[in-house]
Scaffold this motif. Structure first.
Motif, PDB file in Angstrom:
ATOM      1  N   SER A  29       0.824  -1.204   0.000  1.00 61.20           N
ATOM      2  CA  SER A  29       0.000   0.000   0.000  1.00 61.20           C
ATOM      3  C   SER A  29       0.861   1.258   0.000  1.00 61.20           C
ATOM      4  O   SER A  29       0.587   2.220  -0.730  1.00 61.20           O
ATOM      5  CB  SER A  29      -0.929  -0.002   1.217  1.00 61.20           C
ATOM      6  OG  SER A  29      -0.174   0.061   2.421  1.00 61.20           O
ATOM      7  N   ALA A  30       1.943   1.247   0.804  1.00 57.74           N
ATOM      8  CA  ALA A  30       2.837   2.404   0.820  1.00 57.74           C
ATOM      9  C   ALA A  30       3.549   2.576  -0.517  1.00 57.74           C
ATOM     10  O   ALA A  30       3.704   3.699  -1.028  1.00 57.74           O
ATOM     11  CB  ALA A  30       3.853   2.252   1.949  1.00 57.74           C
ATOM     12  N   TYR A  68       1.199   3.957  -3.174  1.00 54.16           N
ATOM     13  CA  TYR A  68       0.965   5.389  -3.040  1.00 54.16           C
ATOM     14  C   TYR A  68       2.111   6.194  -3.645  1.00 54.16           C
ATOM     15  O   TYR A  68       1.898   7.247  -4.242  1.00 54.16           O
ATOM     16  CB  TYR A  68       0.783   5.764  -1.571  1.00 54.16           C
ATOM     17  CG  TYR A  68       0.414   7.219  -1.378  1.00 54.16           C
ATOM     18  CD1 TYR A  68      -0.906   7.625  -1.476  1.00 54.16           C
ATOM     19  CD2 TYR A  68       1.387   8.175  -1.118  1.00 54.16           C
ATOM     20  CE1 TYR A  68      -1.256   8.962  -1.309  1.00 54.16           C
ATOM     21  CE2 TYR A  68       1.055   9.505  -0.957  1.00 54.16           C
ATOM     22  CZ  TYR A  68      -0.274   9.889  -1.053  1.00 54.16           C
ATOM     23  OH  TYR A  68      -0.612  11.210  -0.900  1.00 54.16           O
ATOM     24  N   TRP A  74      -2.135   2.996   4.443  1.00 50.04           N
ATOM     25  CA  TRP A  74      -2.476   3.885   3.320  1.00 50.04           C
ATOM     26  C   TRP A  74      -2.954   5.254   3.802  1.00 50.04           C
ATOM     27  O   TRP A  74      -2.523   6.293   3.296  1.00 50.04           O
ATOM     28  CB  TRP A  74      -3.539   3.226   2.448  1.00 50.04           C
ATOM     29  CG  TRP A  74      -4.001   4.090   1.316  1.00 50.04           C
ATOM     30  CD1 TRP A  74      -4.974   5.041   1.357  1.00 50.04           C
ATOM     31  CD2 TRP A  74      -3.486   4.124  -0.017  1.00 50.04           C
ATOM     32  NE1 TRP A  74      -5.120   5.645   0.141  1.00 50.04           N
ATOM     33  CE2 TRP A  74      -4.208   5.109  -0.727  1.00 50.04           C
ATOM     34  CE3 TRP A  74      -2.490   3.418  -0.678  1.00 50.04           C
ATOM     35  CZ2 TRP A  74      -3.964   5.383  -2.070  1.00 50.04           C
ATOM     36  CZ3 TRP A  74      -2.250   3.697  -2.018  1.00 50.04           C
ATOM     37  CH2 TRP A  74      -2.982   4.669  -2.692  1.00 50.04           C
ATOM     38  N   VAL A 112       0.029   7.244   5.308  1.00 53.57           N
ATOM     39  CA  VAL A 112       0.942   7.765   4.294  1.00 53.57           C
ATOM     40  C   VAL A 112       0.286   8.906   3.516  1.00 53.57           C
ATOM     41  O   VAL A 112       0.928   9.919   3.192  1.00 53.57           O
ATOM     42  CB  VAL A 112       1.390   6.635   3.349  1.00 53.57           C
ATOM     43  CG1 VAL A 112       2.208   7.189   2.186  1.00 53.57           C
ATOM     44  CG2 VAL A 112       2.216   5.607   4.113  1.00 53.57           C
ATOM     45  N   SER A 113      -1.007   8.778   3.223  1.00 53.02           N
ATOM     46  CA  SER A 113      -1.717   9.833   2.487  1.00 53.02           C
ATOM     47  C   SER A 113      -1.779  11.134   3.286  1.00 53.02           C
ATOM     48  O   SER A 113      -1.564  12.226   2.745  1.00 53.02           O
ATOM     49  CB  SER A 113      -3.133   9.365   2.135  1.00 53.02           C
ATOM     50  OG  SER A 113      -3.098   8.198   1.334  1.00 53.02           O
ATOM     51  N   ALA A 130      -3.194  -2.816   6.447  1.00 54.62           N
ATOM     52  CA  ALA A 130      -2.878  -2.152   5.171  1.00 54.62           C
ATOM     53  C   ALA A 130      -3.689  -0.867   4.965  1.00 54.62           C
ATOM     54  O   ALA A 130      -3.124   0.154   4.547  1.00 54.62           O
ATOM     55  CB  ALA A 130      -3.107  -3.125   4.011  1.00 54.62           C
ATOM     56  N   PRO A 131      -5.003  -0.838   5.248  1.00 52.69           N
ATOM     57  CA  PRO A 131      -5.729   0.445   5.136  1.00 52.69           C
ATOM     58  C   PRO A 131      -5.181   1.531   6.054  1.00 52.69           C
ATOM     59  O   PRO A 131      -5.119   2.700   5.658  1.00 52.69           O
ATOM     60  CB  PRO A 131      -7.170   0.067   5.516  1.00 52.69           C
ATOM     61  CG  PRO A 131      -7.280  -1.375   5.214  1.00 52.69           C
ATOM     62  CD  PRO A 131      -5.931  -1.953   5.505  1.00 52.69           C
ATOM     63  N   PRO A 141      -9.240   3.455  -1.645  1.00 47.43           N
ATOM     64  CA  PRO A 141      -8.166   2.452  -1.550  1.00 47.43           C
ATOM     65  C   PRO A 141      -8.115   1.718  -0.208  1.00 47.43           C
ATOM     66  O   PRO A 141      -7.895   0.496  -0.194  1.00 47.43           O
ATOM     67  CB  PRO A 141      -6.890   3.277  -1.799  1.00 47.43           C
ATOM     68  CG  PRO A 141      -7.348   4.449  -2.591  1.00 47.43           C
ATOM     69  CD  PRO A 141      -8.697   4.775  -2.054  1.00 47.43           C
ATOM     70  N   PRO A 142      -8.310   2.383   0.944  1.00 46.92           N
ATOM     71  CA  PRO A 142      -8.342   1.612   2.191  1.00 46.92           C
ATOM     72  C   PRO A 142      -9.467   0.575   2.238  1.00 46.92           C
ATOM     73  O   PRO A 142      -9.272  -0.514   2.792  1.00 46.92           O
ATOM     74  CB  PRO A 142      -8.547   2.692   3.263  1.00 46.92           C
ATOM     75  CG  PRO A 142      -7.946   3.913   2.680  1.00 46.92           C
ATOM     76  CD  PRO A 142      -8.259   3.840   1.224  1.00 46.92           C
ATOM     77  N   PHE A 197      -8.214  -2.354   0.235  1.00 46.08           N
ATOM     78  CA  PHE A 197      -7.229  -3.123   0.988  1.00 46.08           C
ATOM     79  C   PHE A 197      -7.895  -3.915   2.114  1.00 46.08           C
ATOM     80  O   PHE A 197      -7.487  -5.041   2.415  1.00 46.08           O
ATOM     81  CB  PHE A 197      -6.161  -2.186   1.564  1.00 46.08           C
ATOM     82  CG  PHE A 197      -5.071  -1.837   0.606  1.00 46.08           C
ATOM     83  CD1 PHE A 197      -4.176  -2.800   0.168  1.00 46.08           C
ATOM     84  CD2 PHE A 197      -4.924  -0.542   0.138  1.00 46.08           C
ATOM     85  CE1 PHE A 197      -3.162  -2.486  -0.715  1.00 46.08           C
ATOM     86  CE2 PHE A 197      -3.909  -0.218  -0.755  1.00 46.08           C
ATOM     87  CZ  PHE A 197      -3.024  -1.188  -1.181  1.00 46.08           C
TER      88      PHE A 197
END
Length: 352
Positions: free
Chosen positions: A30-31, A34, A113, A116-117, A109-110, A59-60, A63
């Motif tokens: 996921s990272a 992005y 994401w 990082v966002s 994973a979500p 996206p989350p 995931f």
């Protein structure tokens, strides 16, 4: 090929480690996605907010669902939830424990994401650029003489470097929104870490007995399903082997006659008979398709109760009873006392 097979068997044997590895790979993916993903804000008042917030939410969710798909325990949970009660009752606490365990792994994973966002700030800038007060960032004369619609269009172009002319205002506004976005990212990360701490550390302290019970029986359900699948595979393999062997015996009598008249292949025939007997034993008396279908249907509709039979003790008791009966008979034949002979022979046969 053997190395991959051994690795796959190891991962199957260590289901928890395997799922933790999958969650870690999904978090890294996921990272990485992005970073590779090309962020292109539409720079239009009608679509900026939708695009920025959608990038934080869609996206989350994907995931999260992917984490459920890759988790093998989802099918175990669904089967345990929908199965008929039969002789084994369903414990809601076990179902809740399994669901919470799957959900915790799927949220990793979500969470990565979203974190990082928010730390990057591009989606936040795209979503909330039209809500800025441009007067805070220096020269606000650019807004003079503009209608409300034109002001929104101008603010919507702040995320787009090539479309906004006043770079100083754009740079100051971008830093302001990214600062707020990073603060939200740290708050989100702190909340997720605190929630994980409360779930993993504090929950067992209040109900340790219940926690151990639900953990044990959830593991039991998973292990039982794996062993049942392995037993079905062994039975299917033996069933196919015996069926093919009988087919060739019936279709070619000459091969069977030649096989019996060989003199050099005696050892091979003995080995074949031993293999055949072992395959017959693995069939466990189930030799027809309808019988196997009935067994599988009964396993689904009426699983056996979780109360094991004491077969060893029953066998010892049966041995004692047989010894008593034989001892009594021998005592009558030899002219001894009936009671004494029965006790002596009972002790003798129980030791054997």
């Amino acid at each position: 090929m053997d190395k991959f097979r051994m690795m796959f068997q190891f991962l199957q044997a260590n289901q928890e480690s395997f799922m933790n590895g999958i969650c870690g790979i999904m978090a890294l993916a996921s990272a990485q996605m992005y970073q590779v993903f090309e962020f292109s804000c539409p720079c239009m008042p009608e679509y900026n907010y939708t695009y920025g917030i959608g990038l934080l939410i869609v996206p989350p969710i994907w995931f999260f669902l992917l984490g459920f798909v890759l988790n093998n325990n989802v099918s175990v949970l669904a089967e345990e939830w929908k199965r008929p009660i039969g002789k084994r009752h369903k414990d809601p606490t076990i179902l809740r424990y399994m669901f919470c365990s799957i959900t915790q792994r799927s949220l990793i994973a979500p969470a990565v994401w979203v974190t990082v966002s928010l730390m990057d700030g591009k989606s936040f800038l795209c979503a909330f650029s039209i809500n800025l007060d441009i007067e805070r960032f220096g020269n606000y004369s650019v807004m003079n003489g503009l209608t409300e619609t034109d002001k929104l269009k101008l603010l919507a172009r702040i995320p787009c470097e090539m479309l906004f002319e006043h770079q100083e205002i754009r740079l100051a506004a971008s830093r302001y929104i990214k600062c707020i976005s990073q603060a939200c990212g740290w708050m989100f990360l702190l909340m997720m870490t605190l929630s994980a701490f409360l779930i993993r550390a504090i929950r067992p302290c209040f109900s340790q007995a219940t926690f151990l019970k639900t953990k044990y029986w959830s593991h039991y359900i998973d292990v039982e399903r794996k062993m049942f699948d392995e037993a079905c595979k062994d039975h299917a393999k033996s069933f196919a082997k015996v069926c093919i062997h009988q087919y060739f015996e019936n279709i070619s009598g000459e091969m069977q006659t030649l096989h019996h008249h060989r003199t050099t292949g005696k050892d091979d025939s003995d080995d074949g008979e031993e293999d055949k007997r072992s395959d017959e034993e693995k069939l466990m008396g189930i030799r027809a398709q309808d019988d196997m279908n009935k067994v599988l249907w009964n396993w689904h509709t009426c699983k056996p109760a979780l109360a094991l039979r004491k077969e060893q003790m029953e066998g010892e008791n049966n041995g004692k009873l047989n010894g008593n009966a034989k001892g009594a008979a021998n005592g009558l034949v030899n002219g001894h006392n009936h009671e004494v002979a029965k006790k002596e022979w009972a002790v003798y046969y129980s030791k054997v």
